[in-house]
Design a protein around this motif. Structure first.
Motif, PDB file in Angstrom:
ATOM      1  N   SER A 173     -17.481  93.626   0.892  1.00  8.65           N
ATOM      2  CA  SER A 173     -16.342  92.746   1.114  1.00  8.65           C
ATOM      3  C   SER A 173     -16.309  92.240   2.558  1.00  8.65           C
ATOM      4  O   SER A 173     -16.067  91.057   2.819  1.00  8.65           O
ATOM      5  CB  SER A 173     -15.041  93.477   0.780  1.00  8.65           C
ATOM      6  N   PHE A 174     -16.560  93.127   3.511  1.00 11.10           N
ATOM      7  CA  PHE A 174     -16.611  92.707   4.911  1.00 11.10           C
ATOM      8  C   PHE A 174     -17.654  91.610   5.114  1.00 11.10           C
ATOM      9  O   PHE A 174     -17.400  90.598   5.783  1.00 11.10           O
ATOM     10  CB  PHE A 174     -16.947  93.894   5.810  1.00 11.10           C
ATOM     11  N   LEU A 175     -18.830  91.817   4.565  1.00  7.37           N
ATOM     12  CA  LEU A 175     -19.915  90.850   4.758  1.00  7.37           C
ATOM     13  C   LEU A 175     -19.584  89.515   4.095  1.00  7.37           C
ATOM     14  O   LEU A 175     -19.843  88.444   4.676  1.00  7.37           O
ATOM     15  CB  LEU A 175     -21.216  91.421   4.204  1.00  7.37           C
ATOM     16  N   GLU A 176     -19.025  89.558   2.920  1.00  4.67           N
ATOM     17  CA  GLU A 176     -18.666  88.324   2.228  1.00  4.67           C
ATOM     18  C   GLU A 176     -17.568  87.574   2.977  1.00  4.67           C
ATOM     19  O   GLU A 176     -17.620  86.349   3.106  1.00  4.67           O
ATOM     20  CB  GLU A 176     -18.227  88.633   0.793  1.00  4.67           C
ATOM     21  N   ARG A 177     -16.584  88.305   3.481  1.00  8.79           N
ATOM     22  CA  ARG A 177     -15.511  87.662   4.244  1.00  8.79           C
ATOM     23  C   ARG A 177     -16.054  87.028   5.522  1.00  8.79           C
ATOM     24  O   ARG A 177     -15.659  85.915   5.900  1.00  8.79           O
ATOM     25  CB  ARG A 177     -14.439  88.696   4.597  1.00  8.79           C
ATOM     26  N   ALA A 178     -16.960  87.720   6.191  1.00  6.80           N
ATOM     27  CA  ALA A 178     -17.515  87.200   7.442  1.00  6.80           C
ATOM     28  C   ALA A 178     -18.302  85.919   7.195  1.00  6.80           C
ATOM     29  O   ALA A 178     -18.194  84.945   7.963  1.00  6.80           O
ATOM     30  CB  ALA A 178     -18.388  88.255   8.106  1.00  6.80           C
ATOM     31  N   GLU A 179     -19.071  85.901   6.129  1.00 11.72           N
ATOM     32  CA  GLU A 179     -19.827  84.678   5.824  1.00 11.72           C
ATOM     33  C   GLU A 179     -18.884  83.527   5.506  1.00 11.72           C
ATOM     34  O   GLU A 179     -19.091  82.390   5.970  1.00 11.72           O
ATOM     35  CB  GLU A 179     -20.790  84.937   4.661  1.00 11.72           C
ATOM     36  N   ARG A 180     -17.860  83.783   4.723  1.00 13.46           N
ATOM     37  CA  ARG A 180     -16.905  82.724   4.393  1.00 13.46           C
ATOM     38  C   ARG A 180     -16.184  82.206   5.637  1.00 13.46           C
ATOM     39  O   ARG A 180     -15.833  81.021   5.717  1.00 13.46           O
ATOM     40  CB  ARG A 180     -15.878  83.228   3.372  1.00 13.46           C
ATOM     41  N   ALA A 181     -15.978  83.068   6.617  1.00  9.59           N
ATOM     42  CA  ALA A 181     -15.257  82.686   7.834  1.00  9.59           C
ATOM     43  C   ALA A 181     -16.163  82.050   8.874  1.00  9.59           C
ATOM     44  O   ALA A 181     -15.703  81.734   9.972  1.00  9.59           O
ATOM     45  CB  ALA A 181     -14.553  83.901   8.428  1.00  9.59           C
ATOM     46  N   GLY A 182     -17.430  81.855   8.542  1.00 15.79           N
ATOM     47  CA  GLY A 182     -18.317  81.121   9.429  1.00 15.79           C
ATOM     48  C   GLY A 182     -19.020  81.928  10.489  1.00 15.79           C
ATOM     49  O   GLY A 182     -19.540  81.351  11.463  1.00 15.79           O
ATOM     50  N   TYR A 183     -19.089  83.228  10.340  1.00 18.35           N
ATOM     51  CA  TYR A 183     -19.859  84.045  11.288  1.00 18.35           C
ATOM     52  C   TYR A 183     -21.339  83.874  10.981  1.00 18.35           C
ATOM     53  O   TYR A 183     -21.769  83.993   9.834  1.00 18.35           O
ATOM     54  CB  TYR A 183     -19.424  85.505  11.199  1.00 18.35           C
ATOM     55  N   GLU A 184     -22.112  83.593  12.017  1.00 13.20           N
ATOM     56  CA  GLU A 184     -23.477  83.107  11.824  1.00 13.20           C
ATOM     57  C   GLU A 184     -24.529  84.206  11.778  1.00 13.20           C
ATOM     58  O   GLU A 184     -25.596  84.018  11.190  1.00 13.20           O
ATOM     59  CB  GLU A 184     -23.830  82.120  12.943  1.00 13.20           C
ATOM     60  N   ALA A 185     -24.283  85.314  12.437  1.00 13.70           N
ATOM     61  CA  ALA A 185     -25.257  86.408  12.478  1.00 13.70           C
ATOM     62  C   ALA A 185     -24.516  87.723  12.337  1.00 13.70           C
ATOM     63  O   ALA A 185     -23.320  87.831  12.650  1.00 13.70           O
ATOM     64  CB  ALA A 185     -26.055  86.379  13.782  1.00 13.70           C
ATOM     65  N   LEU A 186     -25.234  88.736  11.888  1.00 10.76           N
ATOM     66  CA  LEU A 186     -24.662  90.055  11.655  1.00 10.76           C
ATOM     67  C   LEU A 186     -25.239  91.038  12.661  1.00 10.76           C
ATOM     68  O   LEU A 186     -26.456  91.185  12.782  1.00 10.76           O
ATOM     69  CB  LEU A 186     -24.974  90.526  10.236  1.00 10.76           C
ATOM     70  N   VAL A 187     -24.361  91.710  13.386  1.00 18.26           N
ATOM     71  CA  VAL A 187     -24.739  92.747  14.349  1.00 18.26           C
ATOM     72  C   VAL A 187     -24.310  94.087  13.770  1.00 18.26           C
ATOM     73  O   VAL A 187     -23.110  94.321  13.566  1.00 18.26           O
ATOM     74  CB  VAL A 187     -24.077  92.501  15.715  1.00 18.26           C
ATOM     75  N   VAL A 188     -25.258  94.954  13.498  1.00 14.31           N
ATOM     76  CA  VAL A 188     -24.961  96.249  12.883  1.00 14.31           C
ATOM     77  C   VAL A 188     -25.099  97.337  13.947  1.00 14.31           C
ATOM     78  O   VAL A 188     -26.185  97.585  14.459  1.00 14.31           O
ATOM     79  CB  VAL A 188     -25.906  96.535  11.705  1.00 14.31           C
ATOM     80  N   THR A 189     -23.995  97.959  14.278  1.00 17.21           N
ATOM     81  CA  THR A 189     -24.002  99.009  15.294  1.00 17.21           C
ATOM     82  C   THR A 189     -24.475 100.319  14.684  1.00 17.21           C
ATOM     83  O   THR A 189     -23.891 100.806  13.713  1.00 17.21           O
ATOM     84  CB  THR A 189     -22.605  99.169  15.908  1.00 17.21           C
ATOM     85  N   LEU A 190     -25.527 100.897  15.281  1.00 15.44           N
ATOM     86  CA  LEU A 190     -26.149 102.093  14.728  1.00 15.44           C
ATOM     87  C   LEU A 190     -25.763 103.377  15.446  1.00 15.44           C
ATOM     88  O   LEU A 190     -26.022 104.462  14.926  1.00 15.44           O
ATOM     89  CB  LEU A 190     -27.682 101.955  14.796  1.00 15.44           C
ATOM     90  N   ASP A 191     -25.174 103.264  16.628  1.00  9.99           N
ATOM     91  CA  ASP A 191     -25.020 104.453  17.468  1.00  9.99           C
ATOM     92  C   ASP A 191     -23.633 105.082  17.409  1.00  9.99           C
ATOM     93  O   ASP A 191     -23.319 105.957  18.209  1.00  9.99           O
ATOM     94  CB  ASP A 191     -25.369 104.118  18.927  1.00  9.99           C
ATOM     95  N   THR A 192     -22.810 104.656  16.441  1.00 10.93           N
ATOM     96  CA  THR A 192     -21.434 105.165  16.414  1.00 10.93           C
ATOM     97  C   THR A 192     -21.049 105.612  15.015  1.00 10.93           C
ATOM     98  O   THR A 192     -19.942 105.346  14.535  1.00 10.93           O
ATOM     99  CB  THR A 192     -20.461 104.080  16.951  1.00 10.93           C
ATOM    100  N   PHE A 193     -21.965 106.290  14.343  1.00  9.86           N
ATOM    101  CA  PHE A 193     -21.605 106.854  13.045  1.00  9.86           C
ATOM    102  C   PHE A 193     -20.764 108.113  13.214  1.00  9.86           C
ATOM    103  O   PHE A 193     -20.174 108.616  12.255  1.00  9.86           O
ATOM    104  CB  PHE A 193     -22.865 107.156  12.227  1.00  9.86           C
ATOM    105  N   LEU A 194     -20.723 108.627  14.434  1.00  8.22           N
ATOM    106  CA  LEU A 194     -19.793 109.682  14.822  1.00  8.22           C
ATOM    107  C   LEU A 194     -19.213 109.288  16.170  1.00  8.22           C
ATOM    108  O   LEU A 194     -19.898 108.669  16.993  1.00  8.22           O
ATOM    109  CB  LEU A 194     -20.513 111.030  14.948  1.00  8.22           C
TER     110      LEU A 194
END
Length: 398
Positions: A173-194
């Motif tokens: 849902s987050f990804l679909e909303r971001a695409e609909r809102a015109g966000y052009e690239a996805l930044v996935v943060t890997l270092d904060t799972f805790l």
């Protein structure tokens, strides 16, 4: 004999450096900048204006703060070597990174819960960034939902940063909303799972999310709300508990990356890369870029400085993907050094947050204009006219 004259105060508006002349000319009528132009001094000034809990959250790092100090020390170890008698009259700082055209290789890093700094939070930041054409990276844990921030940004470029939730439906849902809102690239943060051991926050027993601050994207999300027994407005404690149960997912591995490609059509960058082998693995997995970052020193106390990691990551990627950098950027000279060591662009974080605290939207704009002006002037005074001309040969290691 040293020449003490100055160039005429005729601003060339083609260049970011003209901001200094705007300031000097204002001085003729008694105007001085309401916020310092020394971006390295912002934190101490903001300390007196911010709530202690908010300041601790923004300024603090993991453990003893050793990684934050290492980030700055790494910049100090590199020195710029200016070159003379080069025509630098006309300069072009623009760059295109993963299809996003930007007037300078600078993006606003994703910083969450900005309403603890200023009531308008991410909305003020988005407007300031848009006024300069700079891309904003919107945080998952923002105080305003991604749709409202996109509206505030208007036609300016914007990227979306994902804290990858445990709940698959919420992630989609987050990804679909971001695409609909015109966000052009996805930044996935890997270092904060805790969350790290952050002593400033612990000493004040302060975690804003437990007060429902920074959860706007979740509380506005239909998939998140579908998992609640009652609407969040009726049982806020249950909503926070639902968030806490899905935010951290330390089980994620490289084998999970295809999920992102399945649900995101644009470029994908992995943020938090510090080891060359991880950079190679990201490229081999089909990622479009990596962001060399230690989360501004907020996650691992005693970590390698991000700038020290940059050359090795750049060599490992070897032009096969975009390389961005954050952690420790404070000045235009810092940007020059990061670009010379292999970054295609940098992300700036804390300085603009302090600008937000000190002056709202205009404070953010001032900080960004100062950074761009110093970048422009440092580039020219070191004998370069475009970021593409910067290589490791522009620096020496002290």
């Amino acid at each position: 004999m040293e020449h003490t004259g100055s160039p005429p105060l005729v601003p060339d508006q083609r260049h970011f450096g003209a901001y200094q002349y705007e300031i000097y000319l204002g001085g003729l009528s008694g105007q001085v900048p309401p916020i310092t132009t020394d971006l390295s001094a912002l934190a101490e000034i903001a300390r007196d204006r911010m709530e202690p809990t908010a300041y601790g959250y923004v300024a603090g790092g993991a453990g003893t703060g050793a990684t934050m100090r290492a980030n700055r020390a790494a910049f100090d170890r590199w020195r710029i070597v200016p070159r003379m008698l080069r025509d630098v009259t006309v300069r072009d700082l623009s760059r295109t990174v993963l299809g996003t055209r930007m007037p300078a290789p600078v993006l606003l890093a994703p910083v969450g819960v900005l309403s603890v700094v200023h009531p308008e939070g991410e909305l003020a930041v988005a407007r300031a960034a848009a006024s300069l054409g700079l891309p904003l990276v919107h945080s998952t844990v923002a105080s305003y939902p991604m749709e409202e921030v996109a509206q505030a940004a208007g036609d300016a470029p914007r990227w979306y940063q994902l804290y990858w939730p445990r709940d698959r439906e919420v992630a989609v849902s987050f990804l679909e909303r971001a695409e609909r809102a015109g966000y052009e690239a996805l930044v996935v943060t890997l270092d904060t799972f805790l969350l790290a051991w952050r002593t400033r926050d612990l000493d004040q027993a302060y975690l804003p999310f437990l007060q429902r601050v920074g959860l706007a994207n979740y509380l506005a999300d239909p998939a998140f709300r579908a998992g609640l027994a009652k609407p969040a407005e009726e049982d806020p404690a249950a909503a926070v508990a639902h968030w806490a149960a899905m935010f951290a997912d330390p089980s994620k591995t490289w084998e999970d990356l295809p999920f992102l490609r399945e649900h995101w059509d644009g470029p994908i960058l992995l943020k938090g890369i510090l080891h060359p082998d991880d950079a190679r693995r990201a490229v081999d997995a089909g990622m479009d870029g990596v962001i060399v970052s230690n989360h501004g020193g907020r996650q691992v106390d005693g970590s390698i400085a991000a700038l020290d990691a940059l050359p090795g990551v750049a060599a490992a990627v070897d032009g096969r993907a975009a390389i961005l950098f954050d952690s420790g950027i404070r000045t235009g000279a810092d940007v020059v050094k990061a670009l010379a060591l292999g970054a295609d662009a940098v992300l700036v974080g804390r300085p603009y947050v302090y600008g937000l605290a000190l002056g709202g939207e205009e404070g953010v704009r001032h900080v960004l204009r100062c950074l761009l002006a110093e970048l422009d002037l440092t580039l020219a005074l070191s004998g370069h006219t475009t970021p593409d001309q910067l290589t490791p040969d522009a620096l020496v290691h002290a």
